[in-house]
Design a protein around this motif. Structure first.
Motif, PDB file in Angstrom:
ATOM      1  N   PHE A 149      -4.773  13.889   0.892  1.00  0.00           N
ATOM      2  CA  PHE A 149      -6.092  14.126   1.478  1.00  0.00           C
ATOM      3  C   PHE A 149      -7.008  12.910   1.281  1.00  0.00           C
ATOM      4  CE2 PHE A 149      -5.515  18.939   0.967  1.00  0.00           C
ATOM      5  CZ  PHE A 149      -5.363  19.145   2.334  1.00  0.00           C
ATOM      6  N   ALA A 150      -6.846  12.236   0.149  1.00  0.00           N
ATOM      7  CA  ALA A 150      -7.754  11.150  -0.213  1.00  0.00           C
ATOM      8  C   ALA A 150      -7.379   9.805   0.401  1.00  0.00           C
ATOM      9  CB  ALA A 150      -7.804  11.008  -1.738  1.00  0.00           C
ATOM     10  N   LEU A 151      -6.290   9.728   1.142  1.00  0.00           N
ATOM     11  CA  LEU A 151      -5.822   8.445   1.679  1.00  0.00           C
ATOM     12  C   LEU A 151      -6.897   7.677   2.463  1.00  0.00           C
ATOM     13  CD1 LEU A 151      -2.125   9.193   2.716  1.00  0.00           C
ATOM     14  CD2 LEU A 151      -2.929   7.591   0.954  1.00  0.00           C
ATOM     15  N   PRO A 152      -7.726   8.329   3.277  1.00  0.00           N
ATOM     16  CA  PRO A 152      -8.776   7.549   3.958  1.00  0.00           C
ATOM     17  C   PRO A 152      -9.688   6.812   2.984  1.00  0.00           C
ATOM     18  CG  PRO A 152      -8.542   9.701   4.972  1.00  0.00           C
ATOM     19  CD  PRO A 152      -7.708   9.725   3.724  1.00  0.00           C
ATOM     20  N   LEU A 153     -10.021   7.447   1.865  1.00  0.00           N
ATOM     21  CA  LEU A 153     -10.860   6.808   0.860  1.00  0.00           C
ATOM     22  C   LEU A 153     -10.078   5.774   0.061  1.00  0.00           C
ATOM     23  CD1 LEU A 153     -12.772   9.965  -0.424  1.00  0.00           C
ATOM     24  CD2 LEU A 153     -13.731   8.083   0.916  1.00  0.00           C
ATOM     25  N   LEU A 154      -8.824   6.073  -0.245  1.00  0.00           N
ATOM     26  CA  LEU A 154      -8.004   5.143  -1.021  1.00  0.00           C
ATOM     27  C   LEU A 154      -7.780   3.840  -0.258  1.00  0.00           C
ATOM     28  CD1 LEU A 154      -5.370   7.629  -2.514  1.00  0.00           C
ATOM     29  CD2 LEU A 154      -7.218   6.472  -3.725  1.00  0.00           C
ATOM     30  N   ARG A 155      -7.664   3.910   1.055  1.00  0.00           N
ATOM     31  CA  ARG A 155      -7.467   2.689   1.849  1.00  0.00           C
ATOM     32  C   ARG A 155      -8.683   1.781   1.776  1.00  0.00           C
ATOM     33  NH1 ARG A 155      -5.455   6.473   5.819  1.00  0.00           N
ATOM     34  NH2 ARG A 155      -3.181   6.521   5.803  1.00  0.00           N
ATOM     35  N   GLN A 156      -9.850   2.348   1.491  1.00  0.00           N
ATOM     36  CA  GLN A 156     -11.069   1.560   1.391  1.00  0.00           C
ATOM     37  C   GLN A 156     -11.402   1.172  -0.043  1.00  0.00           C
ATOM     38  OE1 GLN A 156     -14.319   3.556   3.343  1.00  0.00           O
ATOM     39  NE2 GLN A 156     -13.344   3.519   5.354  1.00  0.00           N
ATOM     40  N   SER A 157     -10.646   1.697  -0.991  1.00  0.00           N
ATOM     41  CA  SER A 157     -10.930   1.443  -2.400  1.00  0.00           C
ATOM     42  C   SER A 157     -10.639  -0.008  -2.776  1.00  0.00           C
ATOM     43  CB  SER A 157     -10.100   2.389  -3.273  1.00  0.00           C
ATOM     44  OG  SER A 157     -10.401   2.198  -4.638  1.00  0.00           O
ATOM     45  N   ILE A 158     -11.522  -0.599  -3.539  1.00  0.00           N
ATOM     46  CA  ILE A 158     -11.320  -1.975  -3.998  1.00  0.00           C
ATOM     47  C   ILE A 158     -10.276  -2.005  -5.119  1.00  0.00           C
ATOM     48  CG2 ILE A 158     -12.449  -3.983  -5.019  1.00  0.00           C
ATOM     49  CD1 ILE A 158     -15.082  -2.931  -3.778  1.00  0.00           C
ATOM     50  N   HIS A 159     -10.364  -1.040  -6.031  1.00  0.00           N
ATOM     51  CA  HIS A 159      -9.393  -0.916  -7.127  1.00  0.00           C
ATOM     52  C   HIS A 159      -8.952   0.537  -7.212  1.00  0.00           C
ATOM     53  CE1 HIS A 159     -10.268  -4.955  -8.630  1.00  0.00           C
ATOM     54  NE2 HIS A 159     -11.555  -4.670  -8.500  1.00  0.00           N
ATOM     55  N   THR A 160      -7.643   0.753  -7.298  1.00  0.00           N
ATOM     56  CA  THR A 160      -7.091   2.098  -7.454  1.00  0.00           C
ATOM     57  C   THR A 160      -6.225   2.134  -8.699  1.00  0.00           C
ATOM     58  OG1 THR A 160      -7.080   2.486  -5.059  1.00  0.00           O
ATOM     59  CG2 THR A 160      -5.674   3.904  -6.412  1.00  0.00           C
ATOM     60  N   PHE A 161      -6.574   3.021  -9.621  1.00  0.00           N
ATOM     61  CA  PHE A 161      -5.835   3.163 -10.876  1.00  0.00           C
ATOM     62  C   PHE A 161      -5.083   4.488 -10.873  1.00  0.00           C
ATOM     63  CE2 PHE A 161      -9.808   0.863 -11.677  1.00  0.00           C
ATOM     64  CZ  PHE A 161      -9.320  -0.351 -12.157  1.00  0.00           C
ATOM     65  N   VAL A 162      -3.781   4.437 -11.044  1.00  0.00           N
ATOM     66  CA  VAL A 162      -2.961   5.640 -11.144  1.00  0.00           C
ATOM     67  C   VAL A 162      -2.794   5.946 -12.628  1.00  0.00           C
ATOM     68  CG1 VAL A 162      -0.711   6.669 -10.685  1.00  0.00           C
ATOM     69  CG2 VAL A 162      -1.773   5.167  -8.981  1.00  0.00           C
ATOM     70  N   MET A 163      -3.472   6.990 -13.106  1.00  0.00           N
ATOM     71  CA  MET A 163      -3.502   7.283 -14.539  1.00  0.00           C
ATOM     72  C   MET A 163      -2.660   8.507 -14.879  1.00  0.00           C
ATOM     73  SD  MET A 163      -7.393   6.550 -15.813  1.00  0.00           S
ATOM     74  CE  MET A 163      -8.180   4.959 -15.487  1.00  0.00           C
ATOM     75  N   THR A 164      -1.836   8.360 -15.896  1.00  0.00           N
ATOM     76  CA  THR A 164      -1.134   9.490 -16.486  1.00  0.00           C
ATOM     77  C   THR A 164      -1.637   9.637 -17.914  1.00  0.00           C
ATOM     78  OG1 THR A 164       0.707   8.073 -17.210  1.00  0.00           O
ATOM     79  CG2 THR A 164       0.910   9.145 -15.059  1.00  0.00           C
ATOM     80  N   VAL A 165      -1.733  10.872 -18.384  1.00  0.00           N
ATOM     81  CA  VAL A 165      -2.308  11.136 -19.696  1.00  0.00           C
ATOM     82  C   VAL A 165      -1.291  11.817 -20.586  1.00  0.00           C
ATOM     83  CG1 VAL A 165      -4.210  12.215 -20.949  1.00  0.00           C
ATOM     84  CG2 VAL A 165      -4.558  11.406 -18.603  1.00  0.00           C
ATOM     85  N   GLY A 166      -1.077  11.271 -21.779  1.00  0.00           N
ATOM     86  CA  GLY A 166      -0.183  11.886 -22.747  1.00  0.00           C
ATOM     87  C   GLY A 166       1.273  11.803 -22.348  1.00  0.00           C
ATOM     88  N   ASP A 167       2.092  12.688 -22.899  1.00  0.00           N
ATOM     89  CA  ASP A 167       3.529  12.718 -22.625  1.00  0.00           C
ATOM     90  C   ASP A 167       3.793  13.532 -21.371  1.00  0.00           C
ATOM     91  OD1 ASP A 167       4.043  11.236 -24.933  1.00  0.00           O
ATOM     92  OD2 ASP A 167       4.059  13.062 -26.163  1.00  0.00           O
ATOM     93  N   GLN A 168       3.829  12.857 -20.245  1.00  0.00           N
ATOM     94  CA  GLN A 168       4.068  13.532 -18.974  1.00  0.00           C
ATOM     95  C   GLN A 168       5.565  13.653 -18.717  1.00  0.00           C
ATOM     96  OE1 GLN A 168       1.834  14.884 -17.282  1.00  0.00           O
ATOM     97  NE2 GLN A 168      -0.116  13.850 -17.588  1.00  0.00           N
ATOM     98  N   PRO A 169       5.982  14.694 -18.012  1.00  0.00           N
ATOM     99  CA  PRO A 169       7.394  14.805 -17.641  1.00  0.00           C
ATOM    100  C   PRO A 169       7.808  13.646 -16.745  1.00  0.00           C
ATOM    101  CG  PRO A 169       6.078  16.457 -16.514  1.00  0.00           C
ATOM    102  CD  PRO A 169       5.184  15.822 -17.528  1.00  0.00           C
ATOM    103  N   ARG A 170       9.077  13.381 -16.683  1.00  0.00           N
ATOM    104  CA  ARG A 170       9.593  12.235 -15.932  1.00  0.00           C
ATOM    105  C   ARG A 170       9.183  12.260 -14.468  1.00  0.00           C
ATOM    106  NH1 ARG A 170      15.959  10.292 -15.877  1.00  0.00           N
ATOM    107  NH2 ARG A 170      15.639   8.383 -14.669  1.00  0.00           N
ATOM    108  N   GLN A 174     -18.953   6.057   7.963  1.00  0.00           N
ATOM    109  CA  GLN A 174     -17.745   5.257   7.733  1.00  0.00           C
ATOM    110  C   GLN A 174     -16.582   5.710   8.601  1.00  0.00           C
ATOM    111  OE1 GLN A 174     -16.727   5.155   3.558  1.00  0.00           O
ATOM    112  NE2 GLN A 174     -18.774   4.528   2.938  1.00  0.00           N
ATOM    113  N   PHE A 175     -16.456   7.024   8.790  1.00  0.00           N
ATOM    114  CA  PHE A 175     -15.274   7.562   9.455  1.00  0.00           C
ATOM    115  C   PHE A 175     -15.556   8.130  10.843  1.00  0.00           C
ATOM    116  CE2 PHE A 175     -14.368   7.970   4.858  1.00  0.00           C
ATOM    117  CZ  PHE A 175     -13.231   7.168   4.804  1.00  0.00           C
ATOM    118  N   GLY A 176     -16.765   7.992  11.315  1.00  0.00           N
ATOM    119  CA  GLY A 176     -17.086   8.555  12.620  1.00  0.00           C
ATOM    120  C   GLY A 176     -16.968  10.060  12.632  1.00  0.00           C
TER     121      GLY A 176
END
Length: 276
Positions: free
Chosen positions: A175-196, A28-30
């Motif tokens: 680091f993951a940007l090359p894979l994220l650009r090819q991702s069909i769906h990207t979910f940004v998940m936060t869990v519980g009470d995260q700081p602002r 994929q990335f040569g």
């Protein structure tokens, strides 16, 4: 962009999955794939490049155990298979090296001059997992580590970014940007009470600058641990990759092999890209 991918192999069954993913991403990335096998300290180094790949001759020269010979044979077979299913006429760049030393030390040295390290989840019950090799790859290289289960059909089609606003998570995302650009769906998940400062909205905005469309998902704990909550949601959404920071410091300011990192390493259902 990933241009050099490192895969430590031992001649074990799980090596096939690691090599298949390495060759898939290389196509994929040569990229160039470097497969490294730890040999006895008194053994001579053996290096076999794709341009001079003669497995039988190399195996005869390999002064190691049967596992080292099996590693080279497996490397050759998986490379041949990857080349046969790739675009016609394409040639994958790869090299197998059996080098004296421990796997952890070889990972530390070679991982620092690689763009991605791929490690397969062990097929059997190891005495200590996560093992020293994995910890060395994460702690000692400054390179992202892709930990994969024993069976992988896809990487980065449906991606979850486990976001807590930490430096380590931010580094993993970059680091993951090359894979994220090819991702069909990207979910940004936060869990519980995260700081602002860990708001997923800021990350989604950043990803948009890199032509990645992200969807915010806020997960309440509801009496469960953060890791159990995250993993369950990943399986519900059929994610094939989780991007996250390792040894996160955002709460204690001290690096710890925390419960989230530990849980996502020990599970063997979804691939995880980690960075410290």
């Amino acid at each position: 962009m990933f241009k050099k991918i490192l895969a430590p192999i031992r001649g074990a069954h799980e090596d096939a999955a690691a090599l298949d993913v390495a060759f898939m991403l290389a196509g994929q990335f040569g990229a160039r794939v470097e497969a490294v096998c730890a040999a006895p300290s008194n053994a001579a180094s053996v290096t076999v490049d794709t341009v001079e790949l003669k497995p039988a001759d190399a195996v005869a020269r390999l002064e190691g155990t049967e596992l080292h010979r099996a590693a080279l044979i497996l490397f050759s077979e998986r490379l041949e298979n990857a080349s046969s299913i790739g675009p016609q006429g394409s040639v994958l760049s790869a090299r197998f090296s059996a080098l004296p030393g421990t796997e952890a030390d070889l990972l530390a040295v070679n991982g620092r001059v690689s763009d991605l390290i791929i490690i397969a989840h062990p097929a059997g019950a190891e005495p200590a997992w996560p093992n020293l090799s994995l910890e060395s790859a994460i702690r000692e290289t400054g390179t992202p580590v892709l930990l994969i289960p024993r069976v992988v059909s896809r990487i980065g089609g449906r991606t979850v970014v486990a976001w807590n606003g930490s430096v380590e998570a931010a580094r993993a995302v970059r680091f993951a940007l090359p894979l994220l650009r090819q991702s069909i769906h990207t979910f940004v998940m936060t869990v519980g009470d995260q700081p602002r400062r860990s708001s997923g909205a800021k990350l989604v905005e950043y990803l948009r600058c890199h032509e990645v469309s992200g969807e915010i998902v806020a997960l309440p704990l509801q009496g469960r641990s953060e890791s159990a909550t995250l993993l369950e949601e990943c399986l519900v959404r059929e994610a094939d990759l989780v991007v996250m920071g390792a040894f996160t410091r955002y709460r204690t300011d001290r690096p710890t092999f925390g419960s989230m990192t530990q849980a996502m390493i020990t599970q063997a259902q979804v691939s995880v890209l980690m960075a410290q």
